[in-house]
Each structure stands twice: as structure tokens, then as C-alpha cells.
Design a protein around this motif. Sequence first.
Motif, PDB file in Angstrom:
ATOM      1  N   GLU A   1     -16.529  56.675 -14.205  1.00  0.00           N
ATOM      2  CA  GLU A   1     -16.223  55.177 -14.272  1.00  0.00           C
ATOM      3  C   GLU A   1     -16.650  54.649 -13.045  1.00  0.00           C
ATOM      4  O   GLU A   1     -17.377  53.443 -12.934  1.00  0.00           O
ATOM      5  CB  GLU A   1     -14.852  54.879 -14.628  1.00  0.00           C
ATOM      6  CG  GLU A   1     -14.305  53.613 -15.062  1.00  0.00           C
ATOM      7  CD  GLU A   1     -13.173  53.474 -15.294  1.00  0.00           C
ATOM      8  OE1 GLU A   1     -12.434  52.273 -15.154  1.00  0.00           O
ATOM      9  OE2 GLU A   1     -12.757  54.216 -16.166  1.00  0.00           O
ATOM     10  N   GLN A   2     -16.334  55.106 -11.856  1.00  0.00           N
ATOM     11  CA  GLN A   2     -16.682  54.601 -10.653  1.00  0.00           C
ATOM     12  C   GLN A   2     -18.172  54.274 -10.293  1.00  0.00           C
ATOM     13  O   GLN A   2     -18.752  53.699  -9.667  1.00  0.00           O
ATOM     14  CB  GLN A   2     -15.975  55.288  -9.546  1.00  0.00           C
ATOM     15  CG  GLN A   2     -14.551  55.155  -9.455  1.00  0.00           C
ATOM     16  CD  GLN A   2     -13.845  55.855  -8.114  1.00  0.00           C
ATOM     17  OE1 GLN A   2     -14.185  57.004  -7.818  1.00  0.00           O
ATOM     18  NE2 GLN A   2     -12.861  55.045  -7.479  1.00  0.00           N
ATOM     19  N   VAL A   3     -18.910  55.469 -10.714  1.00  0.00           N
ATOM     20  CA  VAL A   3     -20.269  55.628 -10.630  1.00  0.00           C
ATOM     21  C   VAL A   3     -20.923  54.528 -11.353  1.00  0.00           C
ATOM     22  O   VAL A   3     -21.662  53.818 -10.968  1.00  0.00           O
ATOM     23  CB  VAL A   3     -20.795  56.781 -10.973  1.00  0.00           C
ATOM     24  CG1 VAL A   3     -22.245  57.136 -10.946  1.00  0.00           C
ATOM     25  CG2 VAL A   3     -20.147  58.190 -10.286  1.00  0.00           C
ATOM     26  N   LEU A   4     -20.436  54.377 -12.574  1.00  0.00           N
ATOM     27  CA  LEU A   4     -21.069  53.269 -13.672  1.00  0.00           C
ATOM     28  C   LEU A   4     -20.681  51.849 -12.989  1.00  0.00           C
ATOM     29  O   LEU A   4     -21.594  51.104 -13.189  1.00  0.00           O
ATOM     30  CB  LEU A   4     -20.599  53.595 -14.973  1.00  0.00           C
ATOM     31  CG  LEU A   4     -21.268  52.679 -15.967  1.00  0.00           C
ATOM     32  CD1 LEU A   4     -22.670  52.982 -16.222  1.00  0.00           C
ATOM     33  CD2 LEU A   4     -20.539  53.069 -17.180  1.00  0.00           C
ATOM     34  N   GLU A   5     -19.502  51.698 -12.348  1.00  0.00           N
ATOM     35  CA  GLU A   5     -19.125  50.644 -12.051  1.00  0.00           C
ATOM     36  C   GLU A   5     -20.111  50.258 -10.671  1.00  0.00           C
ATOM     37  O   GLU A   5     -20.591  49.158 -10.574  1.00  0.00           O
ATOM     38  CB  GLU A   5     -17.597  50.663 -11.682  1.00  0.00           C
ATOM     39  CG  GLU A   5     -16.635  50.463 -12.828  1.00  0.00           C
ATOM     40  CD  GLU A   5     -16.660  49.167 -13.628  1.00  0.00           C
ATOM     41  OE1 GLU A   5     -16.964  48.249 -12.952  1.00  0.00           O
ATOM     42  OE2 GLU A   5     -16.146  49.274 -14.599  1.00  0.00           O
ATOM     43  N   SER A   6     -20.378  51.191 -10.013  1.00  0.00           N
ATOM     44  CA  SER A   6     -21.278  50.857  -8.918  1.00  0.00           C
ATOM     45  C   SER A   6     -22.780  50.401  -9.448  1.00  0.00           C
ATOM     46  O   SER A   6     -23.309  49.529  -8.738  1.00  0.00           O
ATOM     47  CB  SER A   6     -21.274  52.075  -7.797  1.00  0.00           C
ATOM     48  OG  SER A   6     -22.011  51.920  -6.852  1.00  0.00           O
ATOM     49  N   LEU A   7     -23.312  51.155 -10.336  1.00  0.00           N
ATOM     50  CA  LEU A   7     -24.534  51.017 -10.869  1.00  0.00           C
ATOM     51  C   LEU A   7     -24.444  49.586 -11.358  1.00  0.00           C
ATOM     52  O   LEU A   7     -25.335  48.875 -11.103  1.00  0.00           O
ATOM     53  CB  LEU A   7     -24.783  52.112 -11.776  1.00  0.00           C
ATOM     54  CG  LEU A   7     -26.005  51.563 -12.697  1.00  0.00           C
ATOM     55  CD1 LEU A   7     -27.386  51.651 -12.002  1.00  0.00           C
ATOM     56  CD2 LEU A   7     -26.054  52.613 -13.824  1.00  0.00           C
ATOM     57  N   GLY A   8     -23.321  48.962 -11.973  1.00  0.00           N
ATOM     58  CA  GLY A   8     -23.405  47.674 -12.426  1.00  0.00           C
ATOM     59  C   GLY A   8     -23.642  46.598 -11.610  1.00  0.00           C
ATOM     60  O   GLY A   8     -24.149  45.438 -11.756  1.00  0.00           O
ATOM     61  N   ARG A   9     -22.937  47.024 -10.286  1.00  0.00           N
ATOM     62  CA  ARG A   9     -23.054  46.163  -9.256  1.00  0.00           C
ATOM     63  C   ARG A   9     -24.575  46.006  -8.650  1.00  0.00           C
ATOM     64  O   ARG A   9     -24.892  45.005  -8.239  1.00  0.00           O
ATOM     65  CB  ARG A   9     -22.152  46.342  -7.911  1.00  0.00           C
ATOM     66  CG  ARG A   9     -20.758  45.978  -8.422  1.00  0.00           C
ATOM     67  CD  ARG A   9     -19.877  46.432  -7.387  1.00  0.00           C
ATOM     68  NE  ARG A   9     -19.594  47.697  -6.719  1.00  0.00           N
ATOM     69  CZ  ARG A   9     -18.943  48.474  -7.270  1.00  0.00           C
ATOM     70  NH1 ARG A   9     -18.133  48.584  -8.367  1.00  0.00           N
ATOM     71  NH2 ARG A   9     -18.986  49.905  -6.554  1.00  0.00           N
ATOM     72  N   HIS A  10     -25.574  46.653  -8.909  1.00  0.00           N
ATOM     73  CA  HIS A  10     -26.785  46.814  -8.704  1.00  0.00           C
ATOM     74  C   HIS A  10     -27.733  46.357  -9.671  1.00  0.00           C
ATOM     75  O   HIS A  10     -28.957  46.105  -9.347  1.00  0.00           O
ATOM     76  CB  HIS A  10     -27.200  48.341  -8.032  1.00  0.00           C
ATOM     77  CG  HIS A  10     -26.557  48.717  -7.059  1.00  0.00           C
ATOM     78  ND1 HIS A  10     -25.487  49.389  -6.881  1.00  0.00           N
ATOM     79  CD2 HIS A  10     -27.056  48.596  -5.537  1.00  0.00           C
ATOM     80  CE1 HIS A  10     -25.054  49.482  -5.529  1.00  0.00           C
ATOM     81  NE2 HIS A  10     -26.082  49.167  -4.886  1.00  0.00           N
ATOM     82  N   LEU A  11     -27.363  46.285 -10.846  1.00  0.00           N
ATOM     83  CA  LEU A  11     -28.177  45.749 -12.216  1.00  0.00           C
ATOM     84  C   LEU A  11     -27.966  44.553 -12.197  1.00  0.00           C
ATOM     85  O   LEU A  11     -26.886  43.783 -12.136  1.00  0.00           O
ATOM     86  CB  LEU A  11     -27.531  46.529 -13.267  1.00  0.00           C
ATOM     87  CG  LEU A  11     -28.039  47.907 -13.624  1.00  0.00           C
ATOM     88  CD1 LEU A  11     -27.450  48.617 -14.749  1.00  0.00           C
ATOM     89  CD2 LEU A  11     -29.482  48.129 -13.611  1.00  0.00           C
ATOM     90  N   SER A  12     -29.001  43.734 -12.579  1.00  0.00           N
ATOM     91  CA  SER A  12     -28.808  42.288 -13.374  1.00  0.00           C
ATOM     92  C   SER A  12     -29.416  42.346 -14.684  1.00  0.00           C
ATOM     93  O   SER A  12     -30.009  43.452 -15.248  1.00  0.00           O
ATOM     94  CB  SER A  12     -29.881  41.499 -12.457  1.00  0.00           C
ATOM     95  OG  SER A  12     -31.278  41.864 -12.845  1.00  0.00           O
ATOM     96  N   ASP A  13     -29.037  41.392 -15.232  1.00  0.00           N
ATOM     97  CA  ASP A  13     -29.437  41.086 -16.933  1.00  0.00           C
ATOM     98  C   ASP A  13     -30.812  41.460 -16.947  1.00  0.00           C
ATOM     99  O   ASP A  13     -31.328  42.039 -18.019  1.00  0.00           O
ATOM    100  CB  ASP A  13     -29.041  39.971 -17.600  1.00  0.00           C
ATOM    101  CG  ASP A  13     -27.494  40.096 -17.511  1.00  0.00           C
ATOM    102  OD1 ASP A  13     -26.707  41.058 -17.524  1.00  0.00           O
ATOM    103  OD2 ASP A  13     -27.079  38.806 -18.065  1.00  0.00           O
ATOM    104  N   GLU A  14     -31.656  40.962 -16.080  1.00  0.00           N
ATOM    105  CA  GLU A  14     -33.173  41.119 -15.981  1.00  0.00           C
ATOM    106  C   GLU A  14     -33.616  42.621 -15.940  1.00  0.00           C
ATOM    107  O   GLU A  14     -34.713  42.960 -16.470  1.00  0.00           O
ATOM    108  CB  GLU A  14     -33.988  40.250 -15.094  1.00  0.00           C
ATOM    109  CG  GLU A  14     -33.781  38.870 -15.061  1.00  0.00           C
ATOM    110  CD  GLU A  14     -32.471  38.325 -14.718  1.00  0.00           C
ATOM    111  OE1 GLU A  14     -31.644  38.920 -14.041  1.00  0.00           O
ATOM    112  OE2 GLU A  14     -31.891  37.413 -15.771  1.00  0.00           O
ATOM    113  N   ASP A  15     -32.937  43.481 -15.375  1.00  0.00           N
ATOM    114  CA  ASP A  15     -33.298  44.767 -15.253  1.00  0.00           C
ATOM    115  C   ASP A  15     -33.150  45.633 -16.447  1.00  0.00           C
ATOM    116  O   ASP A  15     -33.648  46.664 -16.511  1.00  0.00           O
ATOM    117  CB  ASP A  15     -32.355  45.610 -14.021  1.00  0.00           C
ATOM    118  CG  ASP A  15     -32.564  45.044 -12.679  1.00  0.00           C
ATOM    119  OD1 ASP A  15     -33.714  44.355 -12.186  1.00  0.00           O
ATOM    120  OD2 ASP A  15     -31.637  45.050 -11.999  1.00  0.00           O
ATOM    121  N   LEU A  16     -32.416  45.017 -17.464  1.00  0.00           N
ATOM    122  CA  LEU A  16     -32.005  45.884 -18.705  1.00  0.00           C
ATOM    123  C   LEU A  16     -33.424  46.297 -19.458  1.00  0.00           C
ATOM    124  O   LEU A  16     -33.317  47.136 -20.360  1.00  0.00           O
ATOM    125  CB  LEU A  16     -31.072  44.992 -19.588  1.00  0.00           C
ATOM    126  CG  LEU A  16     -29.777  44.680 -19.245  1.00  0.00           C
ATOM    127  CD1 LEU A  16     -28.947  43.845 -20.035  1.00  0.00           C
ATOM    128  CD2 LEU A  16     -28.879  46.146 -18.843  1.00  0.00           C
TER     129      LEU A  16
END
Length: 176
Positions: free
Chosen positions: A121-136
Motif C-alpha cells: 500500500e505504501q509503495v503504491l501510494e508513493s508511486l501515485g505521488r510520482h504519476l500524473s494522469d498524462e502518464d497513464l
Amino acid sequence: MEKVQNLIEAVNFARQSYLKKVNELTEQEAQWKPAPEIWNTVEITEHLFWAEQGGILSIWRSLQANREGKAIWEGERIHAGKTMDTIIAETWKEKEVVPAIAAPRFGGPIAYWKTMLLSLEQVLESLGRHLSDEDLSIMTPPHPISGPFDIQQRLEFLAFHINRHLGQVVELHKMT
């Protein structure tokens, strides 16, 4: 970032639902197997950890490569615009063989694998902070069974996969 956050919340919700069910089981119930070829809850949980860890890493690697002006995977986007249910229906057999990298191999107590799965969960949350909607739309390395996914599909797959195995755990423990 709203889309990214919704996708991550869906994975976290699926993981929490899975762990809630597994928390209802005793160690003996989690270790129980109705037949040698059927995974028990410990094996399913270990598999979910390896599979999610690999999926998250593939997203991180793809994001990093993209930021360096490279691509992890190039080719036809054969799943563009498809739902995860459609992709799975088109690419999976009824009883699929797990890729070795995601196979359960250590066993042990269910408490360990629940903790390991929860740690993602923490790893995924951290990833989310580095992603933008454009990165999807960035492509990730192909899934071993389903083929090429973009980051959005990879996140959708993580939630789908956890929910699929939640259903297996529920059915497994109807037999006990």
C-alpha cells in the motif's frame, strides 16, 4: 491526478477487502488445501504479493524510462480502449498457469504474507505521488499472459487480480 488517485484507491480497496476476508481465517484455515493442486490461502496471498510487487515495479520502470526519453515497450496497443474484463476474456484460459516470477514459493505463516501484501500500500501510494494522469498512457512491459498494458491498464489489472483471488478465497473456505 484525479484519475491516478482513483485507480490507486481501487487497488487499495481491493487489497483491504482481500485482507479483511483473510483476517477472518485461522492459521489452520489459511493453510488448508482441498487438493494438492489447489492453492491454499497462504499460497494465494504470497502469489498476490509477488504479482502486485512485479506490477508496481513495471510501472515505476516504465515511468523512469519515459522520463529519460526511452520506452520500455513499443508495439501495437492491442488492448487500447478495452475493459479489463474484455482483456481477460480474450487472453486467459479457465485455469491459467502462473508465471514463475509470481508463483508462491516460500510458504510460511499467513501473518507474514498478509503483512507483506499490506506493505505494498505504501509503495503504491508513493508511486501515485510520482504519476500524473498524462502518464497513464505510457506502455509497461507486457503482462506475461495478457500482453501489453499501459499504466492505467496495469493499475486496473492489479485491482482486478486481487478481486479475482478474493473470490477464490471465499469459495475455498466455503469448503471447510
